[in-house]
Design an enzyme around this catalytic site. Structure first.
Site, short mmCIF file in Angstrom:
data_model
loop_
_atom_site.label_atom_id
_atom_site.label_comp_id
_atom_site.label_asym_id
_atom_site.label_seq_id
_atom_site.Cartn_x
_atom_site.Cartn_y
_atom_site.Cartn_z
N ILE A 282 -0.89 2.44 -3.02
CA ILE A 282 -1.56 1.59 -4.00
C ILE A 282 -0.98 0.17 -3.92
O ILE A 282 0.09 -0.03 -3.34
CB ILE A 282 -1.37 2.10 -5.45
N MET B 289 2.83 -12.95 0.22
CA MET B 289 2.84 -13.55 -1.13
C MET B 289 2.22 -12.59 -2.12
O MET B 289 1.15 -12.03 -1.85
CB MET B 289 1.94 -14.79 -1.15
N GLY B 290 2.84 -12.45 -3.26
CA GLY B 290 2.26 -11.63 -4.32
C GLY B 290 2.43 -10.14 -4.10
O GLY B 290 1.88 -9.32 -4.84
N TYR C 209 5.05 -4.21 -2.80
CA TYR C 209 4.35 -3.52 -1.71
C TYR C 209 5.08 -3.73 -0.38
O TYR C 209 5.26 -2.80 0.40
CB TYR C 209 2.92 -4.06 -1.66
N GLY D 260 -3.36 -3.82 9.97
CA GLY D 260 -3.65 -5.13 9.40
C GLY D 260 -4.83 -5.00 8.45
O GLY D 260 -4.97 -3.98 7.77
N ILE E 55 -8.15 -3.97 7.20
CA ILE E 55 -9.10 -2.93 7.58
C ILE E 55 -10.30 -3.01 6.62
O ILE E 55 -10.13 -3.22 5.42
CB ILE E 55 -8.43 -1.53 7.49
P1 NDP Z 1 -7.80 3.51 -0.85
O1 NDP Z 1 -7.46 2.87 -2.16
O2 NDP Z 1 -9.15 3.32 -0.28
O3 NDP Z 1 -7.50 5.10 -0.94
C1 NDP Z 1 -6.27 5.50 -1.43
C2 NDP Z 1 -6.17 7.00 -1.36
O4 NDP Z 1 -4.84 7.35 -1.82
C3 NDP Z 1 -7.14 7.72 -2.27
O5 NDP Z 1 -7.50 8.97 -1.71
C4 NDP Z 1 -6.31 7.91 -3.54
O6 NDP Z 1 -6.74 9.00 -4.33
C5 NDP Z 1 -4.96 8.21 -2.94
N1 NDP Z 1 -3.87 7.98 -3.89
C6 NDP Z 1 -3.52 6.82 -4.50
N2 NDP Z 1 -2.48 7.05 -5.32
C7 NDP Z 1 -2.18 8.38 -5.23
C8 NDP Z 1 -1.22 9.22 -5.83
N3 NDP Z 1 -0.32 8.76 -6.72
N4 NDP Z 1 -1.21 10.54 -5.49
C9 NDP Z 1 -2.10 11.02 -4.60
N5 NDP Z 1 -3.03 10.28 -3.99
C10 NDP Z 1 -3.07 8.96 -4.31
O7 NDP Z 1 -6.65 3.01 0.15
P2 NDP Z 1 -6.77 2.48 1.66
O8 NDP Z 1 -7.55 3.41 2.48
O9 NDP Z 1 -7.12 1.04 1.64
O10 NDP Z 1 -5.22 2.55 2.10
C11 NDP Z 1 -4.66 3.72 2.69
C12 NDP Z 1 -3.24 3.39 3.16
O11 NDP Z 1 -3.31 2.34 4.12
C13 NDP Z 1 -2.33 2.90 2.04
O12 NDP Z 1 -1.02 3.37 2.23
C14 NDP Z 1 -2.38 1.39 2.21
O13 NDP Z 1 -1.24 0.77 1.69
C15 NDP Z 1 -2.46 1.29 3.73
N6 NDP Z 1 -3.03 0.03 4.22
C16 NDP Z 1 -4.32 -0.36 3.92
C17 NDP Z 1 -4.87 -1.53 4.44
C18 NDP Z 1 -6.27 -1.95 4.19
O14 NDP Z 1 -6.69 -3.00 4.71
N7 NDP Z 1 -7.06 -1.19 3.43
C19 NDP Z 1 -4.05 -2.38 5.30
C20 NDP Z 1 -2.72 -1.89 5.56
C21 NDP Z 1 -2.25 -0.73 5.04
P3 NDP Z 1 -7.86 8.76 -5.51
O15 NDP Z 1 -9.15 8.61 -4.77
O16 NDP Z 1 -7.75 9.98 -6.32
O17 NDP Z 1 -7.46 7.50 -6.21
#
Ligand code: NDP
Length: 241
Positions: free
Chosen positions: A85, A142-143, A147, A178, A180
């Site tokens: 998150i 930043m910010g 994370y 990066g 996505i």
């Molecule tokens: P999303 O917000 O689209 O999806 C997050 C997923 O994680 C959901 O299935 C959510 O479940 C689950 N989740 C969140 N908190 C918890 C928790 N406490 N317990 C169990 N499940 C949890 O995320 P992204 O696909 O964007 O990101 C996936 C990973 O990739 C993350 O670690 C993120 O930091 C990393 N990342 C993403 C980037 C991007 O550009 N999107 C870039 C770089 C890294 P629910 O649906 O129930 O909320």
């Protein structure tokens, strides 16, 4: 028998692409999620992949969730620590709640989701642990002091765990994506994307979740046993660590 893979946060975004790619590669997949039942049920009916709700920041809930997956599907050989998150804000305005929520979900989850599985992997002399970090853990952002701290922390965790388990057939690697094109990034207005984000990416476009998933499938394979403790940057050339 197909190997069993658990993808945390495997029902949406990058995690959903990873779950689907692992299933398509022949693995038996369990997708965890945290609270969004509607998205999880939709994902389950679209893909046929079973979903398991537990909070990755809660050690007891993870232990129980993982045991119930193992009861249903068998021992877990592949763990993708993907759930994450953001709670952004400049550090001088950041609350402890913002800090702590991100550290618990993104970093404590390394302990809560890996600890219940690692002994079994060592006993069976096989395991693949793949952790989704971020470019912002490599270069800072930043910010995102919270994370960036968590996402850098998982890289140290992976290196230590890789050393401890290298002689037991268990590899531990990180993928650092990066920008996505998930829902979150797609919501950025087109003009902001074009003016501020795309110029930072030499490849000239956002990455696709499926591209990250390809990296996971590669690292999950039996053939990837010589790769451990590494970080694979998948960022279109935006940052070369
Ligand atoms: P999303 O917000 O689209 O999806 C997050 C997923 O994680 C959901 O299935 C959510 O479940 C689950 N989740 C969140 N908190 C918890 C928790 N406490 N317990 C169990 N499940 C949890 O995320 P992204 O696909 O964007 O990101 C996936 C990973 O990739 C993350 O670690 C993120 O930091 C990393 N990342 C993403 C980037 C991007 O550009 N999107 C870039 C770089 C890294 P629910 O649906 O129930 O909320």
């Amino acid at each position: 028998m197909a190997r069993v893979a658990l993808v945390t946060g495997g029902t949406r975004g990058i995690g959903a692409a990873i779950s689907t790619a692992l299933k398509n590669a022949g693995y038996t997949v369990a997708a965890n999620y945290g609270g969004n039942d509607q998205a999880a049920n939709q994902f389950k009916s679209d893909t046929g992949i079973p979903v398991y709700k537990f909070d990755v920041s809660d050690a007891a809930a993870c232990e129980a969730g993982i045991r119930s997956i193992e009861q249903d599907l068998g021992p877990i050989d592949i763990l993708v620590n993907n759930a994450g998150i953001t709670r952004d804000g400049m550090f001088h305005k950041m609350s402890f709640d913002q800090w702590s929520a991100v550290i618990r979900t993104n970093l404590d989850s390394m302990f809560t989701c890996t600890r219940p599985l690692i002994e079994g992997m060592r006993e069976r002399n096989f395991g693949r642990i793949i952790i989704i970090s971020s470019i912002n853990g490599q270069k800072g952002q930043m910010g995102q002091a919270n994370y960036s701290a968590a996402k850098a922390g998982v890289i140290g965790f992976a290196k230590a765990l890789a050393l401890e388990n290298a002689n037991k057939g268990v590899t531990v690697n990180v993928i650092a994506p990066g920008y996505i094109a998930t829902e979150m990034v797609r919501a950025v207005p087109e003009e902001v994307l074009k003016a501020k984000i795309l110029p930072l990416i030499p490849v000239g476009r956002l990455g696709e979740a499926e591209e990250i998933a390809r990296g996971v499938v590669f690292l999950a394979g039996d053939e990837a046993g010589f790769i451990t403790g590494s970080t694979l940057s998948m960022n279109g050339g935006q940052y070369m660590a």
